[in-house]
Design a protein around this motif. Structure first.
Motif, PDB file in Angstrom:
ATOM      1  N   UNK A   1      -4.684 -88.828 -48.557  1.00 26.56           N
ATOM      2  CA  UNK A   1      -4.638 -90.138 -49.206  1.00 26.56           C
ATOM      3  C   UNK A   1      -3.423 -90.220 -50.118  1.00 26.56           C
ATOM      4  N   UNK A   2      -2.327 -90.693 -49.582  1.00 26.63           N
ATOM      5  CA  UNK A   2      -1.095 -90.869 -50.351  1.00 26.63           C
ATOM      6  C   UNK A   2      -0.542 -92.250 -50.082  1.00 26.63           C
ATOM      7  N   UNK A   3       0.047 -92.925 -51.065  1.00 28.00           N
ATOM      8  CA  UNK A   3       0.619 -94.269 -50.841  1.00 28.00           C
ATOM      9  C   UNK A   3       1.692 -94.221 -49.760  1.00 28.00           C
ATOM     10  N   UNK A   4       1.636 -95.119 -48.875  1.00 30.87           N
ATOM     11  CA  UNK A   4       2.648 -95.310 -47.840  1.00 30.87           C
ATOM     12  C   UNK A   4       2.783 -94.114 -46.906  1.00 30.87           C
ATOM     13  N   UNK A   5       1.760 -93.234 -46.869  1.00 27.45           N
ATOM     14  CA  UNK A   5       1.854 -92.067 -46.007  1.00 27.45           C
ATOM     15  C   UNK A   5       1.827 -92.454 -44.540  1.00 27.45           C
ATOM     16  N   UNK A   6       1.137 -93.560 -44.263  1.00 26.91           N
ATOM     17  CA  UNK A   6       1.047 -94.025 -42.869  1.00 26.91           C
ATOM     18  C   UNK A   6       1.923 -95.235 -42.604  1.00 26.91           C
TER      19      UNK A   6
ATOM     20  N   UNK B   1       5.088 -97.344 -41.548  1.00 29.16           N
ATOM     21  CA  UNK B   1       6.251 -97.075 -40.697  1.00 29.16           C
ATOM     22  C   UNK B   1       7.570 -97.150 -41.470  1.00 29.16           C
ATOM     23  N   UNK B   2       7.535 -97.749 -42.643  1.00 29.39           N
ATOM     24  CA  UNK B   2       8.765 -97.864 -43.446  1.00 29.39           C
ATOM     25  C   UNK B   2       8.852 -96.806 -44.556  1.00 29.39           C
ATOM     26  N   UNK B   3       7.884 -95.922 -44.608  1.00 29.82           N
ATOM     27  CA  UNK B   3       7.845 -94.934 -45.685  1.00 29.82           C
ATOM     28  C   UNK B   3       9.066 -94.015 -45.694  1.00 29.82           C
ATOM     29  N   UNK B   4       9.415 -93.489 -44.535  1.00 28.56           N
ATOM     30  CA  UNK B   4      10.543 -92.550 -44.453  1.00 28.56           C
ATOM     31  C   UNK B   4      11.870 -93.214 -44.834  1.00 28.56           C
ATOM     32  N   UNK B   5      12.211 -94.385 -44.218  1.00 34.74           N
ATOM     33  CA  UNK B   5      13.483 -95.000 -44.630  1.00 34.74           C
ATOM     34  C   UNK B   5      13.482 -95.443 -46.092  1.00 34.74           C
ATOM     35  N   UNK B   6      12.322 -95.894 -46.596  1.00 34.04           N
ATOM     36  CA  UNK B   6      12.264 -96.313 -48.007  1.00 34.04           C
ATOM     37  C   UNK B   6      12.494 -95.117 -48.941  1.00 34.04           C
TER      38      UNK B   6
END
Length: 321
Positions: free
Chosen positions: A287-292, A294-299
């Protein structure tokens, strides 16, 4: 080695004489003999003692050498020791001249020094009216020549300290600058050891109870004293400059170390921010913010770059990098 052995009468040169005839000339009241020796042997000094009646203690000092500059009085004669400083490349060579002065003789014994006193003898012979004063005037001329030779060395040292100060603010390493300053300080002490004792000794030749040989020549010896005083003041001033320069050099080292510390801290901060973000999102909790997202990595990448760019310009404004 005997350089010269010359008899003078009433201020004028008579002739070169052999050592064996010295006694026949010094027996005349208006004559004196001027002998110059270079790196004298014990036998030569013993012969001079027999001719002039030199004091045993003064002769011992002349034989052993490496004496402190001084002027000593033995009954009706004087014995002076002066250091002769000569430049040899970047080093200062210290020679010595011992001067025996009596009513009717002058004996100079030079050791460990290349330059002699030929020009001093020529100068005295061009001034017969002054040479009429006898052996006392020759003592003045020799002392004046030795002291005057200190000034070119002092001028060279002044140029040297100026060059060192210029290099301190250039790209030269701080260690090299400090080594150069300590080497300069050593040279300055050589000059100080040659002049400071002589300053006190010379004052006895024109003030208070003046030795008989210096009577009538007080103004001349006062002139030598004035030259020594100028040298002494210049040396003290340069010693203060060296002390200040060493303090500045050490301060520059501290400043350089501070600048390096700032740069290391700045680059460390630029690396720490992306490491922090990557570390947080690398913990792999469920349970982590934005872990799932699709924009988490580029952000995350954009956030790393943006923060680093911001820090870089702030550090650049602060002149840390």
């Amino acid at each position: 080695m005997i350089v010269n052995c010359v008899a003078y009468q009433n201020g004028r040169r008579l002739t070169n004489i052999p050592v064996s005839e010295i006694h026949s000339y010094i027996s005349h009241r208006d004559c004196f003999v001027w002998v110059a020796l270079n790196d004298a042997t014990p036998e030569e000094l013993q012969a001079m003692q027999e001719e002039f009646g030199l004091h045993d203690l003064a002769l011992e000092d002349a034989q052993h050498g490496h004496q402190r500059p001084k002027i000593e009085e033995y009954e009706d004669s004087l014995f002076a020791v002066l250091q002769m400083i000569e430049r040899s490349g970047d080093e200062l060579n210290v020679g010595e001249v011992g001067i025996f002065v009596g009513t009717n003789y002058v004996l100079s014994v030079r050791s460990r020094a290349e330059r002699g006193f030929t020009e001093v003898r020529a100068r005295c012979e061009r001034e017969p009216e002054l040479l009429r004063h006898g052996s006392g005037y020759v003592l003045y001329a020799l002392m004046d020549a030795v002291v005057d030779r200190y000034f070119p060395i002092l001028d060279e040292l002044e140029t040297e300290i100026e060059n060192i100060e210029d290099r301190m603010f250039a790209s030269q390493t701080a260690r090299a600058n400090i080594e150069a300053l300590y080497d300069f300080k050593r040279k300055l002490m050589v000059l100080k050891h040659a002049t400071e004792p002589l300053l006190e000794a010379t004052s006895k030749l024109f003030g208070g109870r003046v030795p008989q040989l210096a009577m009538g020549l007080q103004d001349y010896f006062r002139d030598v004293y004035d030259h020594l005083l100028r040298l002494h003041q210049s040396i003290d001033s340069m010693r203060d400059m060296v002390t200040t320069a060493i303090s500045v050099a050490i301060s520059l080292i501290t400043i350089q170390e501070t600048e390096v510390t700032k740069q290391l801290a700045s680059y460390g901060a630029l690396i720490a921010v992306p490491t922090l973000i990557a570390g947080i999102y690398g913990m792999n909790f469920q349970h982590m913010p934005e872990i799932n997202s699709p924009f988490g990595y580029p952000l995350a990448l954009v956030a790393m770059v943006a923060i680093d760019v911001y820090l870089f310009f702030r550090f650049r404004q602060a002149k840390w990098i």
